[in-house]
Design a protein around this motif. Structure first.
Motif, PDB file in Angstrom:
ATOM      1  N   LEU A 150      73.542  26.135  43.279  1.00  0.00           N
ATOM      2  CA  LEU A 150      72.832  26.823  44.345  1.00  0.00           C
ATOM      3  C   LEU A 150      73.782  27.254  45.457  1.00  0.00           C
ATOM      4  O   LEU A 150      74.826  26.634  45.676  1.00  0.00           O
ATOM      5  N   LYS A 151      73.387  28.310  46.164  1.00  0.00           N
ATOM      6  CA  LYS A 151      74.141  28.750  47.339  1.00  0.00           C
ATOM      7  C   LYS A 151      73.805  27.877  48.543  1.00  0.00           C
ATOM      8  O   LYS A 151      74.631  27.708  49.445  1.00  0.00           O
ATOM      9  N   SER A 152      72.582  27.369  48.573  1.00  0.00           N
ATOM     10  CA  SER A 152      72.137  26.477  49.646  1.00  0.00           C
ATOM     11  C   SER A 152      71.103  25.533  49.064  1.00  0.00           C
ATOM     12  O   SER A 152      70.523  25.800  48.002  1.00  0.00           O
ATOM     13  N   ARG A 153      70.873  24.429  49.714  1.00  0.00           N
ATOM     14  CA  ARG A 153      69.893  23.468  49.204  1.00  0.00           C
ATOM     15  C   ARG A 153      68.508  24.107  49.135  1.00  0.00           C
ATOM     16  O   ARG A 153      68.130  24.902  49.998  1.00  0.00           O
ATOM     17  N   TYR A 154      67.760  23.699  48.097  1.00  0.00           N
ATOM     18  CA  TYR A 154      66.444  24.301  47.880  1.00  0.00           C
ATOM     19  C   TYR A 154      65.519  23.233  47.308  1.00  0.00           C
ATOM     20  O   TYR A 154      65.441  23.034  46.099  1.00  0.00           O
ATOM     21  N   ALA A 155      64.804  22.547  48.180  1.00  0.00           N
ATOM     22  CA  ALA A 155      63.972  21.404  47.784  1.00  0.00           C
ATOM     23  C   ALA A 155      62.905  21.735  46.752  1.00  0.00           C
ATOM     24  O   ALA A 155      62.582  20.896  45.909  1.00  0.00           O
ATOM     25  N   PRO A 156      62.290  22.942  46.763  1.00  0.00           N
ATOM     26  CA  PRO A 156      61.226  23.217  45.789  1.00  0.00           C
ATOM     27  C   PRO A 156      61.716  23.532  44.376  1.00  0.00           C
ATOM     28  O   PRO A 156      60.905  23.908  43.525  1.00  0.00           O
ATOM     29  N   LEU A 157      63.009  23.388  44.089  1.00  0.00           N
ATOM     30  CA  LEU A 157      63.537  23.847  42.804  1.00  0.00           C
ATOM     31  C   LEU A 157      62.793  23.236  41.614  1.00  0.00           C
ATOM     32  O   LEU A 157      62.353  23.952  40.710  1.00  0.00           O
ATOM     33  N   LEU A 158      62.635  21.916  41.593  1.00  0.00           N
ATOM     34  CA  LEU A 158      61.993  21.289  40.440  1.00  0.00           C
ATOM     35  C   LEU A 158      60.528  21.684  40.323  1.00  0.00           C
ATOM     36  O   LEU A 158      60.004  21.821  39.210  1.00  0.00           O
ATOM     37  N   ALA A 159      59.858  21.873  41.456  1.00  0.00           N
ATOM     38  CA  ALA A 159      58.466  22.317  41.405  1.00  0.00           C
ATOM     39  C   ALA A 159      58.366  23.705  40.782  1.00  0.00           C
ATOM     40  O   ALA A 159      57.461  23.982  39.982  1.00  0.00           O
ATOM     41  N   THR A 160      59.287  24.585  41.116  1.00  0.00           N
ATOM     42  CA  THR A 160      59.255  25.935  40.544  1.00  0.00           C
ATOM     43  C   THR A 160      59.637  25.917  39.065  1.00  0.00           C
ATOM     44  O   THR A 160      59.212  26.791  38.308  1.00  0.00           O
ATOM     45  N   LEU A 161      60.402  24.913  38.648  1.00  0.00           N
ATOM     46  CA  LEU A 161      60.749  24.774  37.238  1.00  0.00           C
ATOM     47  C   LEU A 161      59.652  24.062  36.444  1.00  0.00           C
ATOM     48  O   LEU A 161      59.816  23.764  35.263  1.00  0.00           O
ATOM     49  N   SER A 162      58.534  23.787  37.102  1.00  0.00           N
ATOM     50  CA  SER A 162      57.414  23.076  36.472  1.00  0.00           C
ATOM     51  C   SER A 162      56.233  23.989  36.178  1.00  0.00           C
ATOM     52  O   SER A 162      55.203  23.518  35.686  1.00  0.00           O
ATOM     53  N   GLN A 163      56.346  25.273  36.482  1.00  0.00           N
ATOM     54  CA  GLN A 163      55.199  26.176  36.320  1.00  0.00           C
ATOM     55  C   GLN A 163      55.675  27.594  36.036  1.00  0.00           C
ATOM     56  O   GLN A 163      56.398  28.173  36.833  1.00  0.00           O
ATOM     57  N   ALA A 164      55.273  28.138  34.908  1.00  0.00           N
ATOM     58  CA  ALA A 164      55.530  29.528  34.494  1.00  0.00           C
ATOM     59  C   ALA A 164      56.974  29.793  34.075  1.00  0.00           C
ATOM     60  O   ALA A 164      57.249  30.828  33.462  1.00  0.00           O
ATOM     61  N   SER A 165      57.894  28.899  34.380  1.00  0.00           N
ATOM     62  CA  SER A 165      59.298  29.092  33.981  1.00  0.00           C
ATOM     63  C   SER A 165      59.489  28.553  32.565  1.00  0.00           C
ATOM     64  O   SER A 165      60.311  27.669  32.316  1.00  0.00           O
ATOM     65  N   VAL A 166      58.726  29.118  31.633  1.00  0.00           N
ATOM     66  CA  VAL A 166      58.680  28.595  30.263  1.00  0.00           C
ATOM     67  C   VAL A 166      59.960  28.939  29.500  1.00  0.00           C
ATOM     68  O   VAL A 166      60.644  29.918  29.806  1.00  0.00           O
ATOM     69  N   ILE A 167      60.236  28.106  28.504  1.00  0.00           N
ATOM     70  CA  ILE A 167      61.462  28.286  27.719  1.00  0.00           C
ATOM     71  C   ILE A 167      61.122  28.951  26.383  1.00  0.00           C
ATOM     72  O   ILE A 167      60.275  28.470  25.628  1.00  0.00           O
ATOM     73  N   LEU A 168      61.812  30.058  26.131  1.00  0.00           N
ATOM     74  CA  LEU A 168      61.626  30.860  24.919  1.00  0.00           C
ATOM     75  C   LEU A 168      62.896  30.794  24.077  1.00  0.00           C
ATOM     76  O   LEU A 168      63.985  30.523  24.603  1.00  0.00           O
ATOM     77  N   PRO A 169      62.815  31.081  22.777  1.00  0.00           N
ATOM     78  CA  PRO A 169      64.049  31.197  21.994  1.00  0.00           C
ATOM     79  C   PRO A 169      64.882  32.364  22.530  1.00  0.00           C
ATOM     80  O   PRO A 169      64.347  33.455  22.786  1.00  0.00           O
ATOM     81  N   SER A 170      66.141  32.158  22.726  1.00  0.00           N
ATOM     82  CA  SER A 170      66.985  33.204  23.311  1.00  0.00           C
ATOM     83  C   SER A 170      66.941  34.485  22.490  1.00  0.00           C
ATOM     84  O   SER A 170      67.029  35.592  23.030  1.00  0.00           O
ATOM     85  N   GLU A 171      66.753  34.349  21.168  1.00  0.00           N
ATOM     86  CA  GLU A 171      66.736  35.522  20.290  1.00  0.00           C
ATOM     87  C   GLU A 171      65.465  36.354  20.466  1.00  0.00           C
ATOM     88  O   GLU A 171      65.426  37.518  20.076  1.00  0.00           O
ATOM     89  N   LYS A 172      64.422  35.769  21.041  1.00  0.00           N
ATOM     90  CA  LYS A 172      63.142  36.465  21.183  1.00  0.00           C
ATOM     91  C   LYS A 172      62.956  37.093  22.556  1.00  0.00           C
ATOM     92  O   LYS A 172      61.957  37.778  22.814  1.00  0.00           O
ATOM     93  N   ILE A 173      63.896  36.868  23.455  1.00  0.00           N
ATOM     94  CA  ILE A 173      63.726  37.320  24.829  1.00  0.00           C
ATOM     95  C   ILE A 173      63.907  38.832  24.923  1.00  0.00           C
ATOM     96  O   ILE A 173      64.839  39.401  24.365  1.00  0.00           O
ATOM     97  N   ALA A 174      62.970  39.454  25.621  1.00  0.00           N
ATOM     98  CA  ALA A 174      63.017  40.905  25.840  1.00  0.00           C
ATOM     99  C   ALA A 174      62.302  41.203  27.144  1.00  0.00           C
ATOM    100  O   ALA A 174      61.583  40.357  27.686  1.00  0.00           O
ATOM    101  N   ASP A 175      62.511  42.393  27.669  1.00  0.00           N
ATOM    102  CA  ASP A 175      61.799  42.776  28.893  1.00  0.00           C
ATOM    103  C   ASP A 175      60.292  42.683  28.681  1.00  0.00           C
ATOM    104  O   ASP A 175      59.554  42.173  29.533  1.00  0.00           O
ATOM    105  N   THR A 176      59.835  43.193  27.546  1.00  0.00           N
ATOM    106  CA  THR A 176      58.439  43.077  27.153  1.00  0.00           C
ATOM    107  C   THR A 176      58.367  42.229  25.897  1.00  0.00           C
ATOM    108  O   THR A 176      58.922  42.604  24.861  1.00  0.00           O
TER     109      THR A 176
END
Length: 509
Positions: A150-176
């Protein structure tokens, strides 16, 4: 209970192309199928792009995030193997990843999938974009760990990584996205818009360990299939539930509670503290730019009477001055002031001190959310008893959301929200949210929170933020409301959560 032919036809059309399709779906229930009536059709299954409640409800069965929320709404590991290791300066998070996890296409989950997915999330998701502003880099550390600098401390980081930041196979990632492949207990089999979204058990699923707690802990795909059926009309959801067409019906009106309770096929389910109602005040222009007048509003109001008018029965609400409810990690009484049964004398003194001259207070509400309207009616009476002149403006919700963007058109609007995993993501705390809550003491308190790296430090900082909120008076918290849904008799293992989930749930025999 007998139903009209119209209701039967409507239910059949919603579940498939004919009544035969609906009958077939019900017959399959004995084979382990759960049929879930949702509030409508998901606009997409790309939760990064469209993180609405209906999309989150369905997608959480398909996709998983690095962390998720436990019963206290604290972030705990899901695809991560443990909590991150932080550098001494609090700027580097090393996140170990679980091994042996597979995607629905059979590929192995590894660090490349995480870095590629998070980069996409930071590009297209609103909260991801906020995180992108403080991220210096995301990199793999071998196959089973990633490092976020991080460039600066960011307390909500883990909370933001707990919702909608889903993990996809790298080979399947596309804009759409064209393929919806995750690591969750269910995989997508078929989606027919306006008919159903069909998920089937993923036999290769590897569950996290631990006792189930909200979204955390062990996940078992007991039902072999989950079918999410969009049913926009609440009364049709009720009819389908009590007739045995649905195993679960989401978001039922509180007025249907007794009817479901008396039915032979289903029972009502209450999810406590589904959200909270508030009266948000305009700090940018108009009457309430004066803090004393905002505090007078707080002092004048009776939270119990407003919530009782809105929800009729205390089974469906609670009155609590803490912005977060009991049971939440963030629940606190810190700073609470001018909240309770209404004090017209105290409000009148604040009006006099502020030099109130009788200018009408423009209170905006909507009947599309009937409980907003009822809160507004009672609020008007209490504000007038304290000495305010009130102009109650009842408009449709679309008009309200348009007007509230213009600071010249209102003084208070009534709304509601859920309880987010991180308190600094509450809308009102954002400088640009309608109401335009900007103050030096808020900026300082939020900065202290953002700098925190431990739960204890975050909790202490949040106590200070709530104290500042009560002093600045950008809003009046009216109370917490409960959600009502319905569950078919014979279905077991269901535990109410904000986004209903159906792992660990056994279909009726």
């Amino acid at each position: 209970m007998k139903k009209s032919a119209l209701v039967l036809m409507t239910l059949a059309a919603l579940a498939g192309t004919s009544s035969l399709a609906l009958t077939k779906a019900n017959a399959q229930a004995g084979d382990g199928v759960l049929t879930v009536a949702t509030i409508g059709e998901p606009p997409s299954l790309d939760v990064m792009q469209t993180p609405t409640d209906i999309v989150l409800t369905i997608d959480q069965h398909i996709f998983e995030t690095l962390y998720t929320y436990d019963a206290e709404w604290k972030s705990v590991p899901l695809l991560a193997a443990s909590m991150p290791t932080l550098s001494e300066d609090g700027l580097a998070y090393k996140i170990p990843l679980r091994e042996g996890v597979k995607f629905h296409d059979g590929s192995d989950f590894d660090a490349k999938d995480v870095t590629a997915s998070l980069k996409r999330w930071m590009t297209i998701n609103s909260k991801g974009k906020q995180v992108a502003g403080v991220v210096e880099s995301i990199a793999e550390d071998g196959d089973h760990a990633v490092v976020i600098k991080l460039k600066s401390r960011y307390a909500p980081l883990l909370a933001t990584l707990s919702q909608a930041s889903v993990i996809l196979p790298s080979e399947k990632i596309a804009d759409t996205l064209t393929e919806f492949v995750g690591t969750g207990p269910y995989s997508l089999k078929e989606r027919k818009p306006d008919q159903y979204t069909q998920l089937v058990r993923f036999d290769g699923y590897k569950s996290p360990e631990g006792t189930p707690s909200n979204y955390a802990g062990k996940r078992e795909a007991i039902a072999k299939e989950i079918r999410f059926v969009p049913v926009p009309d609440a009364n049709t959801r009720v009819e389908g539930l009590i007739s045995g067409q649905f195993d679960f019906a989401d978001s039922l009106p509180v007025s249907a509670y007794e009817r479901v309770e008396k039915s032979s096929n289903a029972k009502p389910v209450i999810f406590k503290n589904a959200g909270w109602a508030s009266m948000n005040m305009n700090m940018k222009e108009g009457l309430l730019v004066k803090k004393e007048l905002r505090q007078a509003v707080q002092a004048a109001l009776n939270a119990s009477d407003m919530m009782l008018a809105a929800f009729s029965d205390d089974r469906f609400f609670s009155v609590d001055a803490s912005i977060f409810p009991e049971g939440s990690f963030w629940h606190t009484e810190a700073g609470v002031a001018r909240y309770g049964e209404g004090d017209p004398e105290a409000a009148a003194k604040l009006l006099k001190a502020a030099g109130y001259d009788g200018q009408p207070l423009r209170l905006m509400t909507s009947r599309q959310y009937e409980f907003h309207y009822k809160i507004g009616e009672v609020a008007k009476a209490y504000l007038e008893a304290a000495g305010f002149k009130v102009d109650l403006q009842v408009v449709d919700w679309a008009t309200l959301t348009t007007r509230r963007a213009d600071a010249k058109q209102w003084d208070i609007f009534i709304t509601h929200s859920n309880f987010p995993g991180d308190p600094t993501t509450i809308n009102t705390i954002t400088d640009t949210y309608p109401g335009w809550y900007v103050s030096d003491q808020k900026t300082k308190a939020v900065a202290t929170y953002m700098d925190a790296t431990t739960d204890d430090a975050k909790k202490t900082a949040w106590d200070a933020i709530q104290t500042v909120i009560y002093d600045d008076a950008p809003l009046y918290k009216v109370g917490n409301f409960n959600g009502v849904s319905g569950l078919a008799n014979g279905v077991s293992g269901y535990e109410p959560t904000y986004w209903p989930h159906f792992w660990n749930v056994s279909p009726k025999k």
